[in-house]
Design a protein around this motif. Structure first.
Motif, PDB file in Angstrom:
ATOM      1  N   VAL A  87       0.808  -1.211   0.000  1.00 15.78           N
ATOM      2  CA  VAL A  87       0.000   0.000   0.000  1.00 15.78           C
ATOM      3  C   VAL A  87       0.852   1.276   0.000  1.00 15.78           C
ATOM      4  N   ARG A  88       2.094   1.157   0.370  1.00 15.00           N
ATOM      5  CA  ARG A  88       2.915   2.348   0.566  1.00 15.00           C
ATOM      6  C   ARG A  88       3.070   3.202  -0.703  1.00 15.00           C
ATOM      7  N   LYS A  89       3.411   2.599  -1.825  1.00 16.65           N
ATOM      8  CA  LYS A  89       3.648   3.384  -3.041  1.00 16.65           C
ATOM      9  C   LYS A  89       2.410   4.175  -3.479  1.00 16.65           C
ATOM     10  N   PRO A  90       1.242   3.539  -3.642  1.00 18.35           N
ATOM     11  CA  PRO A  90       0.095   4.355  -4.054  1.00 18.35           C
ATOM     12  C   PRO A  90      -0.317   5.379  -2.999  1.00 18.35           C
ATOM     13  N   LEU A  91      -0.199   5.055  -1.706  1.00 21.37           N
ATOM     14  CA  LEU A  91      -0.565   6.024  -0.670  1.00 21.37           C
ATOM     15  C   LEU A  91       0.367   7.221  -0.661  1.00 21.37           C
ATOM     16  N   LEU A  98       0.313  13.620  -6.078  1.00 26.54           N
ATOM     17  CA  LEU A  98       0.769  13.241  -7.410  1.00 26.54           C
ATOM     18  C   LEU A  98      -0.328  12.437  -8.112  1.00 26.54           C
ATOM     19  N   PRO A  99      -0.361  12.523  -9.436  1.00 25.84           N
ATOM     20  CA  PRO A  99      -1.347  11.702 -10.144  1.00 25.84           C
ATOM     21  C   PRO A  99      -1.029  10.226  -9.954  1.00 25.84           C
ATOM     22  N   VAL A 100      -2.040   9.458  -9.700  1.00 28.25           N
ATOM     23  CA  VAL A 100      -1.869   8.022  -9.518  1.00 28.25           C
ATOM     24  C   VAL A 100      -3.091   7.319 -10.101  1.00 28.25           C
ATOM     25  N   THR A 101      -2.837   6.283 -10.851  1.00 28.59           N
ATOM     26  CA  THR A 101      -3.915   5.458 -11.367  1.00 28.59           C
ATOM     27  C   THR A 101      -4.077   4.295 -10.405  1.00 28.59           C
ATOM     28  N   LEU A 102      -5.225   4.241  -9.786  1.00 31.04           N
ATOM     29  CA  LEU A 102      -5.482   3.153  -8.851  1.00 31.04           C
ATOM     30  C   LEU A 102      -6.111   1.997  -9.619  1.00 31.04           C
ATOM     31  N   THR A 103      -5.300   1.014  -9.887  1.00 36.65           N
ATOM     32  CA  THR A 103      -5.801  -0.192 -10.544  1.00 36.65           C
ATOM     33  C   THR A 103      -6.772  -0.892  -9.595  1.00 36.65           C
ATOM     34  N   ALA A 104      -7.463  -1.869 -10.107  1.00 34.05           N
ATOM     35  CA  ALA A 104      -8.372  -2.641  -9.251  1.00 34.05           C
ATOM     36  C   ALA A 104      -7.599  -3.262  -8.092  1.00 34.05           C
ATOM     37  N   GLU A 105      -6.376  -3.726  -8.363  1.00 34.76           N
ATOM     38  CA  GLU A 105      -5.550  -4.315  -7.307  1.00 34.76           C
ATOM     39  C   GLU A 105      -5.148  -3.266  -6.267  1.00 34.76           C
ATOM     40  N   HIS A 106      -4.774  -2.049  -6.727  1.00 31.34           N
ATOM     41  CA  HIS A 106      -4.443  -0.971  -5.785  1.00 31.34           C
ATOM     42  C   HIS A 106      -5.651  -0.619  -4.930  1.00 31.34           C
TER      43      HIS A 106
END
Length: 181
Positions: A87-91, A98-106
């Protein structure tokens, strides 16, 4: 004592409510004192406005020092550690704006991590034979999270954004919400 998640009777370890790595992302918050407890508002019997009661105390070190001894070493160093790493990288990207694409897994990972942290925080004060004053989260919920690595059928997660009162806010324009929603 039984582990909150796996239910095994093992030696408990302390799990941080908010992970230590978040100190790097919120350095000013890490310096703030923490008021640990509950805040209650209620109507005054005299009718002279709402009253407030605060239970708990003040701790130094910011919110990143709070721990709860409710999980065993196997859970803490195993699946929980893996979830924390995932979870650390997307959080961090979201925290930094920053822009982040949250995949279904994220999305699944963020939801599971949030539920895990919420459960640790909720049961942390009331564990060890003491029942919570209101059973909002049943003991079967953390056990189901552990077994299935998914939210249970009666669990609903709602995440919110907190903006401190001292932050400048934009006024709400009602024309943006024509139906009042």
């Amino acid at each position: 004592m039984d582990c909150l998640f796996c239910g095994e009777n093992r030696k408990m370890t302390k799990e941080h409510i908010l992970p230590r790595w978040m100190r790097e992302e919120f350095p000013e918050l890490a310096k703030e004192p923490v008021y640990s407890g509950s805040r209650f508002e209620y109507d005054s019997p005299a009718g002279n406005g709402p009253k407030e009661r605060i239970e708990g105390g003040r701790k130094q070190g910011g919110p990143f020092t709070n721990q709860a001894p409710v999980v065993c070493g196997s859970c803490n160093g195993g699946w929980m550690s893996g979830l924390e790493t995932a979870v650390r990288k997307p959080l961090v990207q979201m925290i930094k704006g920053l822009p982040v694409t949250l995949t279904a897994e994220h999305q699944r990972t963020v939801a599971l991590w949030s539920a895990m942290k919420l459960m640790v925080a909720y049961f942390g004060k009331h564990y060890g034979g003491k029942r919570p004053p209101l059973e909002v989260i049943g003991i079967e919920d953390p056990r189901a999270l552990y077994r299935n690595k998914a939210l249970g059928p009666r669990m609903v997660m709602t995440l919110a954004r907190y903006q401190p009162a001292s932050a400048q806010r934009e006024p709400l324009a009602l024309e943006e919400y024509p139906n009042g929603n």
